[in-house]
Scaffold this motif. Structure first.
Motif, PDB file in Angstrom:
ATOM      1  N   ASP A 127       0.813  -1.138  -0.154  1.00 39.99           N
ATOM      2  CA  ASP A 127       0.111   0.067  -0.178  1.00 39.99           C
ATOM      3  C   ASP A 127       0.868   1.129   0.016  1.00 39.99           C
ATOM      4  O   ASP A 127       2.155   0.997   0.089  1.00 39.99           O
ATOM      5  CB  ASP A 127      -0.968   0.047   1.266  1.00 39.99           C
ATOM      6  CG  ASP A 127      -0.213  -0.082   2.443  1.00 39.99           C
ATOM      7  OD1 ASP A 127       1.173   0.735   2.585  1.00 39.99           O
ATOM      8  OD2 ASP A 127      -0.600  -0.677   3.530  1.00 39.99           O
ATOM      9  N   SER A 128       0.200   2.500  -0.248  1.00 40.26           N
ATOM     10  CA  SER A 128       1.083   3.601  -0.432  1.00 40.26           C
ATOM     11  C   SER A 128       1.926   3.932   0.909  1.00 40.26           C
ATOM     12  O   SER A 128       3.082   4.543   0.654  1.00 40.26           O
ATOM     13  CB  SER A 128       0.277   4.880  -0.874  1.00 40.26           C
ATOM     14  OG  SER A 128      -0.807   5.036  -0.044  1.00 40.26           O
ATOM     15  N   SER A 171       4.875   1.638   0.998  1.00 40.55           N
ATOM     16  CA  SER A 171       5.535   1.769  -0.163  1.00 40.55           C
ATOM     17  C   SER A 171       6.570   3.153  -0.025  1.00 40.55           C
ATOM     18  O   SER A 171       7.746   2.929  -0.126  1.00 40.55           O
ATOM     19  CB  SER A 171       5.110   2.354  -1.481  1.00 40.55           C
ATOM     20  OG  SER A 171       4.064   1.274  -1.892  1.00 40.55           O
ATOM     21  N   SER A 172       5.918   4.010   0.647  1.00 36.95           N
ATOM     22  CA  SER A 172       6.821   5.306   1.225  1.00 36.95           C
ATOM     23  C   SER A 172       7.965   4.979   2.022  1.00 36.95           C
ATOM     24  O   SER A 172       9.242   5.507   1.969  1.00 36.95           O
ATOM     25  CB  SER A 172       6.043   6.581   1.648  1.00 36.95           C
ATOM     26  OG  SER A 172       5.106   6.654   0.775  1.00 36.95           O
ATOM     27  N   ASP A 229       5.428   2.545 -10.754  1.00 39.80           N
ATOM     28  CA  ASP A 229       4.670   3.795  -9.818  1.00 39.80           C
ATOM     29  C   ASP A 229       5.320   5.217  -9.845  1.00 39.80           C
ATOM     30  O   ASP A 229       6.803   5.198  -9.574  1.00 39.80           O
ATOM     31  CB  ASP A 229       4.652   2.984  -8.574  1.00 39.80           C
ATOM     32  CG  ASP A 229       4.152   4.377  -7.369  1.00 39.80           C
ATOM     33  OD1 ASP A 229       3.706   5.328  -7.700  1.00 39.80           O
ATOM     34  OD2 ASP A 229       4.377   3.801  -6.444  1.00 39.80           O
ATOM     35  N   ASN A 262       5.246   7.692  -8.126  1.00 38.89           N
ATOM     36  CA  ASN A 262       5.634   8.148  -6.877  1.00 38.89           C
ATOM     37  C   ASN A 262       7.040   7.610  -6.570  1.00 38.89           C
ATOM     38  O   ASN A 262       8.242   8.137  -6.089  1.00 38.89           O
ATOM     39  CB  ASN A 262       4.607   8.009  -5.747  1.00 38.89           C
ATOM     40  CG  ASN A 262       5.045   8.293  -4.348  1.00 38.89           C
ATOM     41  OD1 ASN A 262       5.658   9.421  -4.029  1.00 38.89           O
ATOM     42  ND2 ASN A 262       5.109   7.339  -3.494  1.00 38.89           N
TER      43      ASN A 262
END
Ligand code: ADP
Ligand code: MG
Length: 254
Positions: free
Chosen positions: A176-177, A180-181, A204, A206
């Motif tokens: 999930d984001s 991921s970050s 992606d 981002n």
């Protein structure tokens, strides 16, 4: 600048003589030591094929790949295995951790296979897991971790042999984001702190915005590049624009 990976006129051909298909066509690129590079492009554009050829997993039909100034085609199997173990780390979308081993043992595995002393292994694990924010997870098993934690364990395992370069194929593809970050911040951190070169395939925008440089593939050919000015938001916008130009929005690339 020292080059860590040099790809010269690489072509990858699949299929029988009558139905030749080129997954890569005459691709040339250099990656400098210490760079954090992204590779993007639509599904089927050849990203994984290129990463696998750059990382000794696969061989080119034509062309040449140098890693750390070594022509990887010249290695016989045993030497290739050793070179791979000493120079390269791999991170995959699916983490590829061993379920019946603790985090500590998963991370230690490459060094256990290398017969490194237990005390040295534990010291290295301590340093790396601290750097990646998983130092208090060492006694757990993979099923007890979140996706982001699992990927950070996998990154520690990739780093434990102190490789010069890490190859990552869609490392945030299953996350999930928020996770991921976290993983991308870890990549940025190890790139800065340890100087490890990172070459990451991603769809992606981002994820790509964390890179120093992003290269784009389309139909097996290089199709432009973007260099970061250091401004992540600016690179993110440029990546989205480039993806629109080479055929598709971010979502169409999935
Ligand atoms: P990407 O990672 O960008 O989605 P890939 O590198 O996996 O793309 O694949 C590029 C192209 O090569 C695709 O059309 C794919 O179907 C083809 N391809 C990949 N591996 C093989 C293989 N082992 N045999 C035949 N074709 C393949
Ligand atoms: Mg792929």
């Amino acid at each position: 600048m020292n080059k860590i990976v040099e790809v010269s006129s690489v072509t990858k051909e699949y299929g029988e003589t009558n139905s030749n298909f080129y997954a890569l066509k005459d691709v040339s690129l250099d990656i400098n030591q210490g760079e954090f590079v992204g590779i993007m492009g639509p599904s089927g554009s050849g990203k994984t094929t290129l990463l696998n050829i750059m990382s000794t997993i696969d061989r080119a039909t034509q062309g040449k790949v140098l890693i750390d100034n070594e022509n990887i085609d010249k290695f016989k199997d045993e030497n290739l295995a050793r070179f791979r173990r000493d120079t390269i780390g791999f991170v995959f979308q699916a983490f590829n951790l061993l379920d019946n081993m603790t985090v500590r043992d998963n991370i230690a595995l490459p060094l256990t296979l290398n017969n490194v002393k237990h005390k040295i292994i534990l010291q290295k694990i301590g340093e790396l897991t601290k750097l990646l924010g998983i130092a208090n997870q060492l006694d757990k098993y993979p099923y007890e971790l979140s996706g982001g934690q699992k990927q950070r364990v996998a990154i520690c395992r990739a780093l434990i042999t102190s490789p010069k370069v890490i190859f990552a194929d869609e490392p945030t593809g299953a996350l999930d984001s928020k996770s991921s970050s976290e993983v991308l911040e870890c990549f940025k951190n190890i790139n800065k702190t340890l100087g490890t070169t990172i070459i990451m395939v991603t769809h992606d925008a981002n994820a790509a915005s964390y890179c120093d440089r992003v290269m784009f593939l389309k139909d097996g050919k290089l199709h432009g590049r973007l260099d970061s000015s250091g401004d992540k938001k600016e690179l993110f916008k440029k990546v989205l624009n480039m993806l629109a130009v080479i055929g598709g929005t971010e979502n169409e690339l999935l």
